[in-house]
Design a protein around this motif. Structure first.
Motif, PDB file in Angstrom:
ATOM      1  N   LYS A  75       0.801  -1.231   0.000  1.00 20.56           N
ATOM      2  CA  LYS A  75       0.000   0.000   0.000  1.00 20.56           C
ATOM      3  C   LYS A  75       0.835   1.283   0.000  1.00 20.56           C
ATOM      4  O   LYS A  75       0.376   2.326  -0.433  1.00 20.56           O
ATOM      5  N   ASN A  76       2.071   1.205   0.481  1.00 29.01           N
ATOM      6  CA  ASN A  76       2.921   2.399   0.509  1.00 29.01           C
ATOM      7  C   ASN A  76       3.942   2.440  -0.620  1.00 29.01           C
ATOM      8  O   ASN A  76       4.866   3.242  -0.605  1.00 29.01           O
ATOM      9  N   ARG A  77       3.786   1.553  -1.588  1.00 28.45           N
ATOM     10  CA  ARG A  77       4.764   1.478  -2.668  1.00 28.45           C
ATOM     11  C   ARG A  77       4.261   2.244  -3.880  1.00 28.45           C
ATOM     12  O   ARG A  77       3.161   2.005  -4.361  1.00 28.45           O
ATOM     13  N   GLY A  78       5.086   3.168  -4.388  1.00 29.47           N
ATOM     14  CA  GLY A  78       4.708   3.932  -5.570  1.00 29.47           C
ATOM     15  C   GLY A  78       5.734   3.823  -6.671  1.00 29.47           C
ATOM     16  O   GLY A  78       6.862   3.351  -6.451  1.00 29.47           O
ATOM     17  N   ARG A  79       5.339   4.216  -7.864  1.00 27.81           N
ATOM     18  CA  ARG A  79       6.241   4.204  -9.012  1.00 27.81           C
ATOM     19  C   ARG A  79       6.152   5.542  -9.738  1.00 27.81           C
ATOM     20  O   ARG A  79       5.055   6.034 -10.002  1.00 27.81           O
ATOM     21  N   LEU A  80       7.312   6.066 -10.074  1.00 30.36           N
ATOM     22  CA  LEU A  80       7.372   7.311 -10.823  1.00 30.36           C
ATOM     23  C   LEU A  80       8.092   7.026 -12.137  1.00 30.36           C
ATOM     24  O   LEU A  80       9.224   6.547 -12.133  1.00 30.36           O
ATOM     25  N   LEU A  81       7.393   7.284 -13.251  1.00 30.41           N
ATOM     26  CA  LEU A  81       8.005   7.095 -14.571  1.00 30.41           C
ATOM     27  C   LEU A  81       8.127   8.451 -15.239  1.00 30.41           C
ATOM     28  O   LEU A  81       7.126   9.178 -15.348  1.00 30.41           O
ATOM     29  N   ILE A  82       9.323   8.754 -15.726  1.00 28.44           N
ATOM     30  CA  ILE A  82       9.565  10.061 -16.340  1.00 28.44           C
ATOM     31  C   ILE A  82      10.285   9.894 -17.670  1.00 28.44           C
ATOM     32  O   ILE A  82      11.170   9.055 -17.805  1.00 28.44           O
ATOM     33  N   LYS A 100      -1.515  10.445   0.430  1.00 28.49           N
ATOM     34  CA  LYS A 100      -0.669  11.532  -0.053  1.00 28.49           C
ATOM     35  C   LYS A 100      -0.528  11.590  -1.572  1.00 28.49           C
ATOM     36  O   LYS A 100       0.146  12.486  -2.101  1.00 28.49           O
ATOM     37  N   LYS A 101      -1.152  10.656  -2.271  1.00 26.37           N
ATOM     38  CA  LYS A 101      -0.930  10.575  -3.719  1.00 26.37           C
ATOM     39  C   LYS A 101      -1.271  11.892  -4.422  1.00 26.37           C
ATOM     40  O   LYS A 101      -0.510  12.407  -5.232  1.00 26.37           O
ATOM     41  N   GLU A 102      -2.438  12.432  -4.062  1.00 23.60           N
ATOM     42  CA  GLU A 102      -2.886  13.648  -4.736  1.00 23.60           C
ATOM     43  C   GLU A 102      -1.909  14.805  -4.497  1.00 23.60           C
ATOM     44  O   GLU A 102      -1.523  15.516  -5.421  1.00 23.60           O
ATOM     45  N   GLU A 103      -1.502  14.932  -3.251  1.00 26.02           N
ATOM     46  CA  GLU A 103      -0.568  16.000  -2.884  1.00 26.02           C
ATOM     47  C   GLU A 103       0.749  15.867  -3.661  1.00 26.02           C
ATOM     48  O   GLU A 103       1.247  16.828  -4.252  1.00 26.02           O
ATOM     49  N   LEU A 104       1.298  14.652  -3.681  1.00 23.48           N
ATOM     50  CA  LEU A 104       2.555  14.412  -4.410  1.00 23.48           C
ATOM     51  C   LEU A 104       2.397  14.782  -5.881  1.00 23.48           C
ATOM     52  O   LEU A 104       3.243  15.460  -6.478  1.00 23.48           O
ATOM     53  N   THR A 105       1.285  14.320  -6.449  1.00 19.24           N
ATOM     54  CA  THR A 105       1.034  14.561  -7.863  1.00 19.24           C
ATOM     55  C   THR A 105       0.969  16.056  -8.159  1.00 19.24           C
ATOM     56  O   THR A 105       1.556  16.552  -9.124  1.00 19.24           O
ATOM     57  N   ILE A 165       8.247  20.669 -10.909  1.00 21.46           N
ATOM     58  CA  ILE A 165       9.461  20.066 -11.477  1.00 21.46           C
ATOM     59  C   ILE A 165       9.184  19.577 -12.894  1.00 21.46           C
ATOM     60  O   ILE A 165       9.977  19.766 -13.815  1.00 21.46           O
ATOM     61  N   ALA A 166       8.035  18.934 -13.062  1.00 15.77           N
ATOM     62  CA  ALA A 166       7.676  18.377 -14.367  1.00 15.77           C
ATOM     63  C   ALA A 166       7.677  19.462 -15.430  1.00 15.77           C
ATOM     64  O   ALA A 166       8.162  19.259 -16.555  1.00 15.77           O
ATOM     65  N   LYS A 188       4.358   9.969 -15.017  1.00 18.42           N
ATOM     66  CA  LYS A 188       3.222   9.250 -14.437  1.00 18.42           C
ATOM     67  C   LYS A 188       3.595   8.774 -13.041  1.00 18.42           C
ATOM     68  O   LYS A 188       4.657   8.179 -12.846  1.00 18.42           O
ATOM     69  N   LEU A 189       2.728   9.030 -12.078  1.00 19.92           N
ATOM     70  CA  LEU A 189       2.913   8.511 -10.728  1.00 19.92           C
ATOM     71  C   LEU A 189       1.836   7.472 -10.500  1.00 19.92           C
ATOM     72  O   LEU A 189       0.646   7.760 -10.681  1.00 19.92           O
ATOM     73  N   SER A 190       2.224   6.255 -10.169  1.00 20.56           N
ATOM     74  CA  SER A 190       1.193   5.241  -9.959  1.00 20.56           C
ATOM     75  C   SER A 190       1.432   4.488  -8.660  1.00 20.56           C
ATOM     76  O   SER A 190       2.549   4.459  -8.134  1.00 20.56           O
TER      77      SER A 190
END
Lengths: 299, 299, 299, 299
Positions: B17-24, B76-81, B87-88, B96-98
């Motif tokens: 549940k606390n694992r995220g992925r950021l693809l750039i 926190k997903k929305e806030e991070l996004t 920066i983006a 993409k943040l998933s």
């Protein structure tokens, strides 16, 4: 060094003096194996290894390769050959009896990229490639030192589109003089004429730097890079008139990934090319390859 | 059974549940990694795995995939996004943040040959393929029993050249209704229209039964047999408008020999197809595949 | 020949003069990547390739390898090294900054079986192994000719159980004189003393002729033959005090079958040994191998 | 479903009704092949495929496997068997004549990990595993639903160290009742008693989750992880009294790296185990495996 190699080859020939090989290709029909095995038994030969293949039991082709031991084989070769003729005629056989101790004579053709030739010489020096490397022919001088150091004659024959006829005449004369059995194109970057190819049916072995039929023709690594493949390969095949279309003897591949640039593909490819060509040559020298149509049977 | 699978998937979601992925993906320039890693650090995210690739340091493209752990990530997903937006924009990022816990929804398309679908279902039941298989669509009834037994909706939609528009309309409606993220063509033997493909860019994964670019198109095993290749393969790729020309995700091969008839090639091929497709799907589900031009970057 | 190799190496050094590598190993904690990437950015270095690994996010070890380009790198090396010290201390880093253009100095140890040494020399001559091969040491004379012909000093140092101390003293003196960075045991059939090993921590690379941990110790091919395995392999590892127990760098295998006698296994094995050792050496030379406990991390 | 499988098996039996296999093992001496091939020829049988092997031409063992076509084979089986007796006695043969159309009866033993059994059932449903799966025995209930759904009898027999004798008595009674030819231990986590093993010589096929002889015994993936190997494997072998020491039928490996934790090794391992066991079983069913001493000959 040359002397060391001679010693290895001579020990092998002495050791294998009673070992023979019988290769047969004929229309399939019942009784072939029975007749051949009876013949060998009656002549005191003991079958050591035997492989066979039928394309189709009803009216197809039949292939067999037999390795046998027979005392005094060198003395008896002529007798065996002559007496086998009767069976051969009965079954309409295309056949060959050869002695393991009679090493095939090989000519290596090479250009500027030497890794495939180096691999063959490395295996040869280590006693893993049993042949008489009679000469090396190149359209460049790069290989001369390596080759001559091993006591192998090196012939520099410039070859271009323009002088092809003249160059091939020189090559043919050398091949004839040395009674060459096998020609290995170890990354020889010149196209051979149909006449040259026709003069050596299924005796010219090439290495193509792709897993055929992908990337037929020039610059396969560049094209592999463009296509984004995840595997690159190499293919060793007999040379026929159709470029890269001859019967395939061996192929292999290695993984690549998105980080690999064209130069990396070439580097990885060199190590595939080396081992694929070495295996194909070894199998040919051991009479394990039979051409059938545009395919090979590997025993 | 369906309940057992739900339990496996739910345990995975809870665990991750606390694992995220950021693809750039952005134009390369100095400072990208410094900025991104500072952002994650400032937001309490710890980088667990990171892979990057630059096509060309001077003026090329830059790609990075980061897996991170961050407590309360779902909240926190929305806030991070929203805060990453700055920066983006600065670096002109496509990004993409998933969340790993938000499983992708998958639709499998299949025809009469079921081995690829069976492999996917086998891995799924074993907890080795983390996705929500939302439905199976087929132009035959063969797969129904296997699929429904696992509690997955099965839709029989006859598909021929003649009724293509109508069939695709039904398919599209189902895909929309189920909010499908990924379409897997597990040996689905119908061609999709450009409109259908365009509606799912790099979201349709196909398995082709040859090592592309060899044997593009129909009947690859027959043609491999005719050519006498010593290796056969399979290729999984994203579907684009050009048949069998989309970005390759994964390929593999197996050895064959002269004894293998077309039927044997197909049998051996089935086992390559199965494992190649399963690997490609797994990587896609884990956001490890980035398309760049007509190639893929695999992280 | 020697001159040709020098030219290849010099061209490489010129070409890579601005390329550096940073290897770091430290306790894991948030902010490492952010700090390091900011440091490089601030010093005008552009990250070209980066790989990292955490053994365990909570309280584990963190490893990173970065390749970067930085103009005037040779001039700026000292400054970078000195200024990085602050970050290194803050994060308790074990670290190393190296220049790709400063080739490692290699010593090859060999006995009577020359295939592994030949492979390394073949790759080296072809520009596929970037190192300064400073000398070859052997307890036999067999390799002398090949080695000296390439302009590499060859030292014959007889080695037996009885004279081990004396032989190692001579070897150590030569290694010191040549400032050797890497020792490659290319089928060197003598055991090294704990003192010798301790003097070169993770700088001695061995090739063992089995897929470890199967067949630790002597005569692995004989034992593989007895056990009837269907795969044989080779393992390249760093030498530690425990025979064949050091950290594994690379392994590979090939298929064998019931027809293969011990001699055939050895022949097949030679080709695995060659390629496994060459890959391990290449990765070591590129600083891609980090030892962690008794394992290696390969970047 | 069960009906579909029956149809596949019946079509195969009808198609192969004239196909027979002759397996022979005897002391090597000249004339064996001649005698056998003459016998088959005289009885109207056409050899379709033949493989042979001699351990040692002088006084060793000789093995041959012949596949042949013979019209009216089912009717003539008894006659062939009785008349071959004369040759068999002359050459002291250990031999077996079998009909391809007489499918072997198989029992699968399984515990909680179902991936190997699932693979076998998947291949079986696809027509790639020609056998009569007569029953599944398990010490857990997990497999029941999958098995019964295919119309295969499932027997739950609790098995612990304590009740071993009682459990094996039940198992033996079921095996006898169903006239089982082959027992497949598809990750069955119980040790069989010497009596049970002795009652089924070379008829029990196990899958061990390591490349033997590395990691004999329990928890191989944990130990592979500790040792830091770069390859993990699986081995299928006949069960004998010595744990994990029986004749090896097939082995294979896959690459792993430093990022793979024990759980990842298990996941990767599952896919190796599946395919290695499936291949070994297939070869056994096709009478391609001959045990010689503690090794196998694969034809």
């Amino acid at each position: 060094m040359k002397q060391e190699i001679s010693e290895i080859l001579n020990a092998f020939k002495e050791n294998q003096k009673n070992r023979g090989r019988l290769l047969i290709n004929c229309p399939d029909q019942p009784g072939i194996i029975a007749a051949v095995s009876k013949f060998l038994f009656d002549h005191g030969a003991n079958i050591m290894e035997s492989s066979q293949y039928s394309t189709n039991p009803e009216g197809g082709s039949f292939f067999i390769r037999i390795e046998f031991e027979c005392s005094e084989l060198q003395e008896k070769k002529e007798e065996l050959t002559s007496e086998f003729q009767e069976i051969a005629e009965k079954f309409s056989m295309d056949w060959k009896l050869s002695l393991v101790s009679e090493l095939k004579k090989t000519a290596i053709f090479v250009s500027k990229e030497l890794h495939c030739m180096r691999e063959l010489l490395l295996e040869w020096q280590g006693g893993d490639l049993m042949t008489d490397i009679s000469l090396v022919i190149s359209n460049h001088e790069d290989a001369r030192e390596i080759v001559e150091r091993l006591g192998i004659p090196f012939h520099y024959i410039p070859a271009t589109k323009e002088n092809r006829a003249e160059a091939e005449a020189k090559q043919l004369s050398l091949l004839k003089e040395h009674e060459i059995d096998v020609i290995i194109l170890a990354r020889y970057m010149q196209i051979l004429t149909p006449d040259f190819v026709a003069a050596h049916p299924y005796k010219i072995i090439n290495i193509h730097h792709s897993f055929l039929p992908a990337f037929v023709g020039a610059r396969p690594y560049d094209r592999a890079y463009q296509r984004g493949v995840k595997l690159i390969g190499a293919t060793s095949h007999y040379v026929t008139d159709d470029l890269d279309e001859g019967p395939i003897i061996e192929q292999d591949i290695m993984r690549v990934d998105h980080r690999d640039q064209v130069e990396d593909l070439k580097k990885i490819g060199r190590s595939i090319e080396r081992s694929v060509l070495a295996r194909a040559v070894k199998w040919h020298l051991e009479d394990r390859v039979i051409v059938h149509g545009n395919k090979t049977i590997l025993f």
